[in-house]
Design a protein around this motif. Structure first.
Motif, PDB file in Angstrom:
ATOM      1  N   VAL A  75      12.471 -14.365 -33.281  1.00  0.00           N
ATOM      2  CA  VAL A  75      12.139 -13.079 -32.648  1.00  0.00           C
ATOM      3  C   VAL A  75      11.434 -13.293 -31.497  1.00  0.00           C
ATOM      4  CG1 VAL A  75      10.943 -10.916 -33.054  1.00  0.00           C
ATOM      5  CG2 VAL A  75      11.927 -11.921 -35.023  1.00  0.00           C
ATOM      6  N   THR A  76      11.792 -12.427 -30.317  1.00  0.00           N
ATOM      7  CA  THR A  76      11.196 -12.402 -29.177  1.00  0.00           C
ATOM      8  C   THR A  76      10.148 -11.247 -29.307  1.00  0.00           C
ATOM      9  OG1 THR A  76      13.052 -13.165 -27.940  1.00  0.00           O
ATOM     10  CG2 THR A  76      11.510 -11.798 -26.589  1.00  0.00           C
ATOM     11  N   HIS A  77       8.801 -11.461 -28.721  1.00  0.00           N
ATOM     12  CA  HIS A  77       7.769 -10.615 -28.780  1.00  0.00           C
ATOM     13  C   HIS A  77       7.470 -10.190 -27.280  1.00  0.00           C
ATOM     14  CE1 HIS A  77       7.336 -12.679 -32.689  1.00  0.00           C
ATOM     15  NE2 HIS A  77       6.825 -11.678 -33.091  1.00  0.00           N
ATOM     16  N   HIS A  78       7.254  -9.036 -27.015  1.00  0.00           N
ATOM     17  CA  HIS A  78       6.785  -8.629 -25.583  1.00  0.00           C
ATOM     18  C   HIS A  78       5.609  -7.564 -25.949  1.00  0.00           C
ATOM     19  CE1 HIS A  78       7.664  -7.951 -21.071  1.00  0.00           C
ATOM     20  NE2 HIS A  78       6.917  -7.193 -21.771  1.00  0.00           N
ATOM     21  N   LYS A  79       4.587  -8.240 -25.718  1.00  0.00           N
ATOM     22  CA  LYS A  79       3.332  -7.253 -25.994  1.00  0.00           C
ATOM     23  C   LYS A  79       3.032  -6.300 -24.989  1.00  0.00           C
ATOM     24  CE  LYS A  79      -1.607  -7.854 -26.739  1.00  0.00           C
ATOM     25  NZ  LYS A  79      -2.904  -8.734 -26.916  1.00  0.00           N
ATOM     26  N   LEU A  80       2.929  -5.098 -25.409  1.00  0.00           N
ATOM     27  CA  LEU A  80       2.679  -3.717 -24.804  1.00  0.00           C
ATOM     28  C   LEU A  80       1.109  -3.403 -24.303  1.00  0.00           C
ATOM     29  CD1 LEU A  80       5.495  -1.661 -26.274  1.00  0.00           C
ATOM     30  CD2 LEU A  80       5.515  -2.930 -24.184  1.00  0.00           C
ATOM     31  N   LEU A  81       0.369  -3.588 -25.495  1.00  0.00           N
ATOM     32  CA  LEU A  81      -0.905  -3.205 -25.238  1.00  0.00           C
ATOM     33  C   LEU A  81      -1.773  -3.500 -26.435  1.00  0.00           C
ATOM     34  CD1 LEU A  81      -1.599   0.661 -25.769  1.00  0.00           C
ATOM     35  CD2 LEU A  81       0.738  -0.425 -26.274  1.00  0.00           C
ATOM     36  N   ASP A  82      -3.199  -3.526 -26.301  1.00  0.00           N
ATOM     37  CA  ASP A  82      -4.064  -3.667 -27.347  1.00  0.00           C
ATOM     38  C   ASP A  82      -4.429  -2.206 -27.658  1.00  0.00           C
ATOM     39  OD1 ASP A  82      -4.388  -6.368 -27.368  1.00  0.00           O
ATOM     40  OD2 ASP A  82      -5.782  -6.353 -25.778  1.00  0.00           O
ATOM     41  N   ASP A  83      -4.716  -2.072 -28.946  1.00  0.00           N
ATOM     42  CA  ASP A  83      -4.856  -0.517 -29.405  1.00  0.00           C
ATOM     43  C   ASP A  83      -6.248  -0.668 -30.404  1.00  0.00           C
ATOM     44  OD1 ASP A  83      -4.479   2.086 -30.079  1.00  0.00           O
ATOM     45  OD2 ASP A  83      -3.118   1.863 -31.792  1.00  0.00           O
ATOM     46  N   PRO A  84      -7.409  -0.490 -29.894  1.00  0.00           N
ATOM     47  CA  PRO A  84      -8.563  -0.639 -30.615  1.00  0.00           C
ATOM     48  C   PRO A  84      -8.730   0.227 -31.570  1.00  0.00           C
ATOM     49  CG  PRO A  84      -9.024   0.010 -28.433  1.00  0.00           C
ATOM     50  CD  PRO A  84      -7.590  -0.249 -28.296  1.00  0.00           C
ATOM     51  N   TYR A  85      -9.652  -0.186 -32.750  1.00  0.00           N
ATOM     52  CA  TYR A  85      -9.833   0.649 -33.636  1.00  0.00           C
ATOM     53  C   TYR A  85     -11.068   1.639 -33.563  1.00  0.00           C
ATOM     54  CZ  TYR A  85      -6.450  -1.418 -36.833  1.00  0.00           C
ATOM     55  OH  TYR A  85      -5.310  -1.638 -37.226  1.00  0.00           O
ATOM     56  N   ARG A  86     -10.935   2.798 -34.070  1.00  0.00           N
ATOM     57  CA  ARG A  86     -12.268   3.797 -33.826  1.00  0.00           C
ATOM     58  C   ARG A  86     -12.409   4.339 -35.209  1.00  0.00           C
ATOM     59  NH1 ARG A  86     -12.458   1.711 -29.534  1.00  0.00           N
ATOM     60  NH2 ARG A  86     -12.042   2.598 -27.523  1.00  0.00           N
ATOM     61  N   LEU A  87     -13.718   4.690 -35.245  1.00  0.00           N
ATOM     62  CA  LEU A  87     -14.306   5.302 -36.651  1.00  0.00           C
ATOM     63  C   LEU A  87     -14.142   6.888 -36.369  1.00  0.00           C
ATOM     64  CD1 LEU A  87     -15.635   5.349 -39.383  1.00  0.00           C
ATOM     65  CD2 LEU A  87     -17.901   5.764 -37.944  1.00  0.00           C
ATOM     66  N   VAL A  88     -13.621   7.638 -37.401  1.00  0.00           N
ATOM     67  CA  VAL A  88     -13.168   8.932 -37.182  1.00  0.00           C
ATOM     68  C   VAL A  88     -14.005   9.616 -38.432  1.00  0.00           C
ATOM     69  CG1 VAL A  88     -11.643  10.757 -37.186  1.00  0.00           C
ATOM     70  CG2 VAL A  88     -10.948   8.394 -36.293  1.00  0.00           C
ATOM     71  N   ALA A  89     -14.586  10.586 -37.955  1.00  0.00           N
ATOM     72  CA  ALA A  89     -15.536  11.240 -39.027  1.00  0.00           C
ATOM     73  C   ALA A  89     -15.756  12.668 -38.567  1.00  0.00           C
ATOM     74  CB  ALA A  89     -17.133  10.784 -38.842  1.00  0.00           C
ATOM     75  N   ARG A  90     -16.171  13.743 -39.334  1.00  0.00           N
ATOM     76  CA  ARG A  90     -16.488  14.892 -39.176  1.00  0.00           C
ATOM     77  C   ARG A  90     -17.498  15.241 -38.108  1.00  0.00           C
ATOM     78  NH1 ARG A  90     -17.117  17.877 -44.949  1.00  0.00           N
ATOM     79  NH2 ARG A  90     -16.729  19.740 -43.802  1.00  0.00           N
ATOM     80  N   PRO A  91     -17.560  16.203 -37.282  1.00  0.00           N
ATOM     81  CA  PRO A  91     -18.321  16.255 -36.151  1.00  0.00           C
ATOM     82  C   PRO A  91     -19.813  16.263 -36.620  1.00  0.00           C
ATOM     83  CG  PRO A  91     -16.564  17.702 -35.922  1.00  0.00           C
ATOM     84  CD  PRO A  91     -16.441  17.122 -37.238  1.00  0.00           C
ATOM     85  N   GLY A  92     -20.745  15.819 -35.940  1.00  0.00           N
ATOM     86  CA  GLY A  92     -22.123  15.717 -36.628  1.00  0.00           C
ATOM     87  C   GLY A  92     -22.559  14.723 -37.590  1.00  0.00           C
ATOM     88  N   THR A  93     -21.555  13.891 -38.047  1.00  0.00           N
ATOM     89  CA  THR A  93     -21.677  12.976 -38.924  1.00  0.00           C
ATOM     90  C   THR A  93     -22.654  11.751 -38.326  1.00  0.00           C
ATOM     91  OG1 THR A  93     -19.783  13.306 -40.171  1.00  0.00           O
ATOM     92  CG2 THR A  93     -20.866  11.388 -40.551  1.00  0.00           C
ATOM     93  N   SER A 104      -6.688  14.921 -42.090  1.00  0.00           N
ATOM     94  CA  SER A 104      -6.902  16.035 -42.942  1.00  0.00           C
ATOM     95  C   SER A 104      -7.890  15.871 -44.086  1.00  0.00           C
ATOM     96  CB  SER A 104      -5.629  16.720 -43.718  1.00  0.00           C
ATOM     97  OG  SER A 104      -4.628  17.033 -42.490  1.00  0.00           O
ATOM     98  N   MET A 105      -7.587  14.431 -44.511  1.00  0.00           N
ATOM     99  CA  MET A 105      -8.780  14.118 -45.635  1.00  0.00           C
ATOM    100  C   MET A 105     -10.143  13.937 -45.162  1.00  0.00           C
ATOM    101  SD  MET A 105      -7.198  14.030 -48.383  1.00  0.00           S
ATOM    102  CE  MET A 105      -5.458  14.020 -49.044  1.00  0.00           C
ATOM    103  N   VAL A 106     -10.123  13.693 -43.830  1.00  0.00           N
ATOM    104  CA  VAL A 106     -11.740  13.493 -43.194  1.00  0.00           C
ATOM    105  C   VAL A 106     -12.380  14.842 -42.864  1.00  0.00           C
ATOM    106  CG1 VAL A 106     -12.820  12.604 -40.947  1.00  0.00           C
ATOM    107  CG2 VAL A 106     -11.050  11.007 -42.106  1.00  0.00           C
ATOM    108  N   ARG A 107     -11.542  15.850 -42.319  1.00  0.00           N
ATOM    109  CA  ARG A 107     -11.507  17.226 -42.228  1.00  0.00           C
ATOM    110  C   ARG A 107     -12.540  17.852 -43.351  1.00  0.00           C
ATOM    111  NH1 ARG A 107      -6.666  17.295 -39.455  1.00  0.00           N
ATOM    112  NH2 ARG A 107      -6.777  16.822 -37.492  1.00  0.00           N
ATOM    113  N   ALA A 108     -11.926  17.339 -44.458  1.00  0.00           N
ATOM    114  CA  ALA A 108     -12.015  17.945 -45.926  1.00  0.00           C
ATOM    115  C   ALA A 108     -13.354  17.224 -46.416  1.00  0.00           C
ATOM    116  CB  ALA A 108     -10.851  17.700 -46.788  1.00  0.00           C
ATOM    117  N   GLY A 109     -13.875  16.308 -45.792  1.00  0.00           N
ATOM    118  CA  GLY A 109     -15.149  15.757 -46.295  1.00  0.00           C
ATOM    119  C   GLY A 109     -14.875  14.419 -47.216  1.00  0.00           C
ATOM    120  N   ILE A 110     -13.782  14.158 -47.363  1.00  0.00           N
ATOM    121  CA  ILE A 110     -13.232  13.224 -48.428  1.00  0.00           C
ATOM    122  C   ILE A 110     -13.781  11.622 -48.232  1.00  0.00           C
ATOM    123  CG2 ILE A 110     -11.416  11.940 -49.740  1.00  0.00           C
ATOM    124  CD1 ILE A 110     -11.608  15.087 -50.197  1.00  0.00           C
ATOM    125  N   GLY A 111     -13.985  11.478 -46.655  1.00  0.00           N
ATOM    126  CA  GLY A 111     -14.551  10.227 -46.237  1.00  0.00           C
ATOM    127  C   GLY A 111     -14.104   9.972 -44.913  1.00  0.00           C
TER     128      GLY A 111
END
Length: 294
Positions: A154-172, A225-232
């Motif tokens: 397989v030939t691999h052509h790297k396009l970009l790094d995609d860093p991880y983010r923490l997603v939470a309800r506002p104010g958490t 949607s689960m984050v918006r609902a306060g599941i985690g």
């Protein structure tokens, strides 16, 4: 019959249309002797005369054998012309391209790739296949977007790094980075342990961080949607939250190793001009996304 050439048929059809060898020569830009040689070669190949030649100013007449050859010869000439046109259009970027993709690439990077590809090649056909398998299916696709390296030819052509983010309800959390240690024991909504997710979970474990997974799904929108609902909370790549405006998105401290987005294809594959153009556009769009993120 194997000695018949398209140039023989073209000369023959021109003589039949014009009624004389001389006018056929003018039409094709040849000498009259050249036209005569082409017709003679055709007659030798089919085993008989294709014209009766009365001589003088009278028009030549097609023989019964010539009528058979002319009917089929015109079909061959038309197909040859169609082939030449198709090849020209292919070289210009027409044709079809089959792309493998996945949801965050489909939502952010791919629309711009498809738009620019169609702007330059309005006659092209673009087919998308969104099957998130690990490893991805490469054998019958021109190009595949994938979040990781794949073993094999397989030939691999790297396009970009995609860093991880923490997603939470506002104010958490207060604005800004969130400590990775704060995820230990926290309720987490996340992906199944496939593709890059398995690596992320191993990296968390090595750091001594063991979140409590309360829900898994492959859908980015379902996770949010689960984050918006306060599941985690959720750990999502930046591309997955590119258009998100209702949740709070935080960098991690220290950061997890980013997800790597590659464009893959079978090694040694000869690309069509359309596929080669798609690669160039994908690289261009990925660079613009990284520049905008910085």
């Amino acid at each position: 019959m194997t000695d018949i050439e398209l140039r023989h048929l073209a000369a023959f059809a021109a003589v039949a249309d014009e009624g004389s060898f001389g006018r056929a020569a003018l039409r094709l830009g040849y000498t009259q002797s050249t036209i005569s040689q082409q017709v003679a070669a055709l007659e030798k190949a089919v085993g008989g005369a294709v014209f009766d030649r009365p001589g003088g100013p009278k028009r030549v007449r097609i023989t019964p054998l010539g009528a058979v050859v002319l009917a089929h010869g015109r079909d061959l000439l038309a197909k040859a012309a169609g082939l030449a046109t198709a090849v020209d259009r292919f070289r210009a970027g027409d044709g079809r391209i089959d792309l493998g993709t996945f949801q965050s690439v489909s939502n952010v990077l791919l629309p711009q790739v498809v738009q620019r590809l169609r702007e330059g090649n309005p006659g092209c056909e673009i087919r998308l296949f969104e099957e998130e398998t690990d490893p991805p299916r490469l054998d019958d696709l021109d190009l595949v977007f994938f979040d990781g390296r794949v073993d094999g030819d397989v030939t691999h052509h790297k396009l970009l790094d995609d860093p991880y983010r923490l997603v939470a309800r506002p104010g958490t959390f207060p604005p800004g980075p969130v400590r990775l240690a704060d995820l230990d024991g926290a309720p987490l909504v996340t992906y199944p342990p496939l593709c890059d997710q398995a690596r992320v979970e191993r990296e968390l474990a090595r750091a001594g961080v063991r979140p409590r997974v309360v829900f898994r799904t492959v859908g980015n929108e379902a996770i949010m949607s689960m984050v918006r609902a306060g599941i985690g909370w959720a750990l999502l790549p930046r591309l997955a939250v590119h258009h998100e405006t209702t949740l709070s998105v935080h960098p991690l401290e220290p950061a997890l190793a980013p997800r790597e987005i590659f464009l893959l294809w079978q090694a040694g594959r000869t690309h069509s001009p359309l596929a080669a153009r798609a690669i160039d556009i994908a690289v261009e769009v990925a660079r613009e996304l990284e520049d905008a993120a910085r």
